[in-house]
Design an enzyme around this catalytic site. Structure first.
Site, PDB file in Angstrom:
ATOM      1  N   LYS A 282       1.988  13.489   1.217  1.00 26.78           N
ATOM      2  CA  LYS A 282       1.221  13.591   2.463  1.00 26.78           C
ATOM      3  C   LYS A 282       1.496  14.950   3.097  1.00 26.78           C
ATOM      4  O   LYS A 282       2.631  15.419   3.071  1.00 26.78           O
ATOM      5  CB  LYS A 282       1.663  12.498   3.455  1.00 26.78           C
ATOM      6  CG  LYS A 282       1.213  11.097   3.129  1.00 26.78           C
ATOM      7  CD  LYS A 282       1.694  10.125   4.212  1.00 26.78           C
ATOM      8  CE  LYS A 282       1.438   8.682   3.836  1.00 26.78           C
ATOM      9  NZ  LYS A 282       0.012   8.342   3.748  1.00 26.78           N
ATOM     10  N   ARG A 356      -0.632  -1.202  -2.179  1.00 23.92           N
ATOM     11  CA  ARG A 356      -1.316  -2.207  -2.995  1.00 23.92           C
ATOM     12  C   ARG A 356      -0.554  -2.506  -4.282  1.00 23.92           C
ATOM     13  O   ARG A 356      -0.669  -3.598  -4.832  1.00 23.92           O
ATOM     14  CB  ARG A 356      -2.760  -1.757  -3.270  1.00 23.92           C
ATOM     15  CG  ARG A 356      -2.893  -0.493  -4.068  1.00 23.92           C
ATOM     16  CD  ARG A 356      -4.268   0.156  -3.937  1.00 23.92           C
ATOM     17  NE  ARG A 356      -4.451   0.815  -2.633  1.00 23.92           N
ATOM     18  CZ  ARG A 356      -5.586   1.382  -2.224  1.00 23.92           C
ATOM     19  NH1 ARG A 356      -6.657   1.373  -3.005  1.00 23.92           N
ATOM     20  NH2 ARG A 356      -5.650   1.952  -1.049  1.00 23.92           N
TER      21      ARG A 356
HETATM   22  N1  BES Z   1       0.793   3.772   4.542  1.00 24.17           N
HETATM   23  C1  BES Z   1      -0.451   4.396   4.300  1.00 24.17           C
HETATM   24  C2  BES Z   1      -1.552   3.946   5.261  1.00 24.17           C
HETATM   25  C3  BES Z   1      -1.322   4.297   6.709  1.00 24.17           C
HETATM   26  C4  BES Z   1      -1.844   5.468   7.228  1.00 24.17           C
HETATM   27  C5  BES Z   1      -0.623   3.445   7.545  1.00 24.17           C
HETATM   28  C6  BES Z   1      -1.637   5.775   8.564  1.00 24.17           C
HETATM   29  C7  BES Z   1      -0.414   3.748   8.863  1.00 24.17           C
HETATM   30  C8  BES Z   1      -0.910   4.912   9.378  1.00 24.17           C
HETATM   31  C9  BES Z   1      -0.919   4.075   2.884  1.00 24.17           C
HETATM   32  O1  BES Z   1       0.078   3.929   1.938  1.00 24.17           O
HETATM   33  C10 BES Z   1      -1.768   5.218   2.399  1.00 24.17           C
HETATM   34  O2  BES Z   1      -1.254   6.273   2.277  1.00 24.17           O
HETATM   35  N2  BES Z   1      -3.045   4.938   2.155  1.00 24.17           N
HETATM   36  C11 BES Z   1      -3.954   5.921   1.677  1.00 24.17           C
HETATM   37  C12 BES Z   1      -4.730   5.333   0.524  1.00 24.17           C
HETATM   38  C13 BES Z   1      -5.557   6.330  -0.214  1.00 24.17           C
HETATM   39  C14 BES Z   1      -4.671   7.309  -0.946  1.00 24.17           C
HETATM   40  C15 BES Z   1      -6.438   5.584  -1.194  1.00 24.17           C
HETATM   41  C16 BES Z   1      -4.872   6.290   2.828  1.00 24.17           C
HETATM   42  O3  BES Z   1      -5.249   5.408   3.596  1.00 24.17           O
HETATM   43  O4  BES Z   1      -5.158   7.458   2.982  1.00 24.17           O
HETATM   44 MN    MN Z   2       0.709   5.745   1.091  1.00 23.15          MN
END
Ligand code: BES
Ligand code: MN
Ligand code: ZN
Length: 508
Positions: A282, A356
């Site tokens: 990230k 997931r």
């Molecule tokens: N933990 C994150 C989702 C999240 C984002 C929770 C902001 C709380 C606040 C999750 O693991 C994630 O990174 N999801 C990605 C999925 C994508 C790579 C398909 C997302 O939502 O960007």
């Molecule tokens: Mn994530």
């Protein structure tokens, strides 16, 4: 935590730092809410006028402090807004009471004792006010220095004691309502503590140890699968996500059983103690709050303990899928294929879609016991935040009636949520050239894509609901109502409510 009591004392003679009263927004200005009659009388029945002159309207979230009338032992009256005055013969709704009590408890930070003279028309209202007080008084200062650096500490201690006036201490229903409020709120606040604990102190092993200790205290059976056991069992999803971290993953199973149970529920929580994104790292600005990525597991943990404390007549199994998502030489790469606990293979196209993967293994493990229903709770997608904002969670399900039941429970307890679909056409976006499925699909509707992925790991014929709490799990803004800054504990009360419905035979 704040001590909660029911009191028959009259407001004037009560020794306390403050008396809390309710003000509603009437058609022609502020209206003093029931419960505060003695206070109003001491102001010669002019309290509504005084409040209006002070600028009060009765709006939700409003706090007006005024000196107590002469003859009162308590020095201050705190008037808290309840929002619109209910129709004649209707009472204030539970959420208005919870929020007002929470706002007042927060305004009384640093006080020893406050008396709450809010409208209590029935036992459930005492429960709502109690919950509002206990949840609103919460603060997390475990990491603020004390001693000679005390100035650095948040300042003042939370409200120590709250007496609910007008509650009936000898009435069984009132007593039960207060006890329920205390059990649920204490466990919910514990979930908040876990969410707020920095990730260098709360890794999967540490979280599992907290769960083990609580389980022991409350007669819950607990089983912790460590890396060795996970490897032996073939939990490729959890292992794959945890592979990059120096702190290994865990799967914790908490089993609360009741001899009178006729139903069994499984709650599954995403427990990523820190989500850096892994090799699909990230960017800065997106990882500062990622200690909250275990909020689903914290909610599940709290709900199972609360169910045990309430002695519900239902079997509840909690599954905490714990891992830290880190990049390193041993981390899973985009392009790797994982063999999951269910036997399916998953091509990892983005290591940041890790939730997931751990949930898939835990859902399949939960399915093996054939519970009547499974609910998973997860801070799963940024897409769900975009869709519903940061105060509402999304509910997806493989069963319309079950989704509706979960939604209704959420409304009842004051946890805003909204039903979301699982459109079949989005499934093909996750087709993989190499494996059975990929962990990513179309960007549009990303929250629904994640839900469709999870559905593939739920056992045949089991009712399942998925709560994507990415929005409301962590409050980055200021406190409101009974919701503090930071970890909120969202979904705990929905899960407890579902367990209560299953206990009383009212869950379909
Ligand atoms: N933990 C994150 C989702 C999240 C984002 C929770 C902001 C709380 C606040 C999750 O693991 C994630 O990174 N999801 C990605 C999925 C994508 C790579 C398909 C997302 O939502 O960007
Ligand atoms: Mn994530
Ligand atoms: Zn995540």
């Amino acid at each position: 935590m704040t001590a909660l009591t029911l009191s028959t004392a009259a407001a004037p003679g009560l020794r306390a730092d403050a008396i809390v009263i309710g003000v509603a927004k009437g058609a022609e200005g502020p209206v003093v809410a029931p419960g505060a009659e003695a206070v109003d009388k001491a102001y010669d029945g002019r309290l509504a006028g005084v409040l209006e002159t002070l600028g009060a309207s009765g709006a939700e979230g409003e706090v007006t402090k005024l000196p107590a009338p002469s003859g009162f032992k308590a020095p201050v009256v705190v008037a808290v807004g309840l929002g619109a005055e209910p129709e004649k013969d209707a009472g204030f709704d539970a959420e208005a009471l919870r929020r007002a009590a929470g706002v007042a408890a927060r305004a009384l930070t640093g006080s020893k004792k406050a008396a709450f003279a809010l409208p209590l028309a029935e036992a459930a209202d005492a429960g709502a006010v109690g919950e509002g007080v206990l949840l609103g008084a919460y603060s997390f200062d475990a990491y603020k220095s004390t001693g000679k650096d005390a100035k650095a500490k948040n300042g003042k201690a939370p409200l120590a004691e709250a007496a609910l006036l007008g509650g009936k201490p000898r009435d069984k229903a009132y007593k039960a309502a207060i006890e329920r409020a205390a059990a649920v709120s204490e466990e919910l606040n514990r979930a908040r503590d876990l969410i707020n604990t920095p990730p260098n102190d709360l890794n999967p092993e540490a979280f599992a140890a907290v769960a083990q200790a609580a389980a022991k205290e409350h007669g819950i059976k607990v089983q912790v699968l460590d890396e060795k056991a996970l490897t032996k069992g073939g939990y490729g999803g959890i292992l794959g996500v945890g592979a990059g971290s120096a702190a290994g993953p865990r799967l914790v199973k908490l089993s609360y059983t009741s001899s009178k149970a006729t139903k069994s529920l499984a709650f599954v929580g995403k427990g990523i103690t820190y989500d850096s994104g892994g090799i699909s790292l990230k960017p800065a600005g997106h990882n500062e709050t990622m200690k909250c990525d275990m909020a689903g597991a914290a909610a599940v943990f709290a709900a199972v303990v609360a169910a045990a404390r309430l002695g519900l007549e239902v079997n509840v199994t909690g599954w905490l899928a714990l891992a830290e998502n880190m990049p390193s030489g041993s981390a899973t790469r985009p392009g790797d294929v994982l063999r999951m606990y269910s036997g399916k293979t998953v091509e990892v196209l983005n290591t940041d879609a890790e939730g997931r993967l751990v949930l898939a293994d835990a859902l399949w493990a939960a399915s093996q016991e054939k519970p009547d229903a499974i609910i998973d709770v997860a801070t799963l997608t940024g897409a769900m935040m975009l869709a519903l904002g940061n105060r509402t969670y999304g509910i997806m399900a493989n069963d319309d009636a079950f989704r509706a039941a979960v939604h209704e429970a959420s409304e009842e307890v004051g946890e805003p949520a909204w039903p979301m679909p699982l459109p079949e056409h989005l499934r093909k976006g996750m087709d993989s050239a190499t494996a059975d499925i990929a962990n990513m699909g179309e960007r549009m509707g990303g929250g629904l894509v994640a839900g469709l992925f999870l559905r593939e790991f739920v056992g045949e014929g089991i009712a399942w609901a998925h709560l994507d709490i990415a929005g409301p799990a962590f409050n980055e803004g200021g406190p409101f109502g009974y919701t503090p800054k930071g970890g909120t504990g969202t979904a705990v009360r929905t899960l407890v409510r579902i367990a209560e419905l299953a206990s009383s035979g009212d869950l379909g």
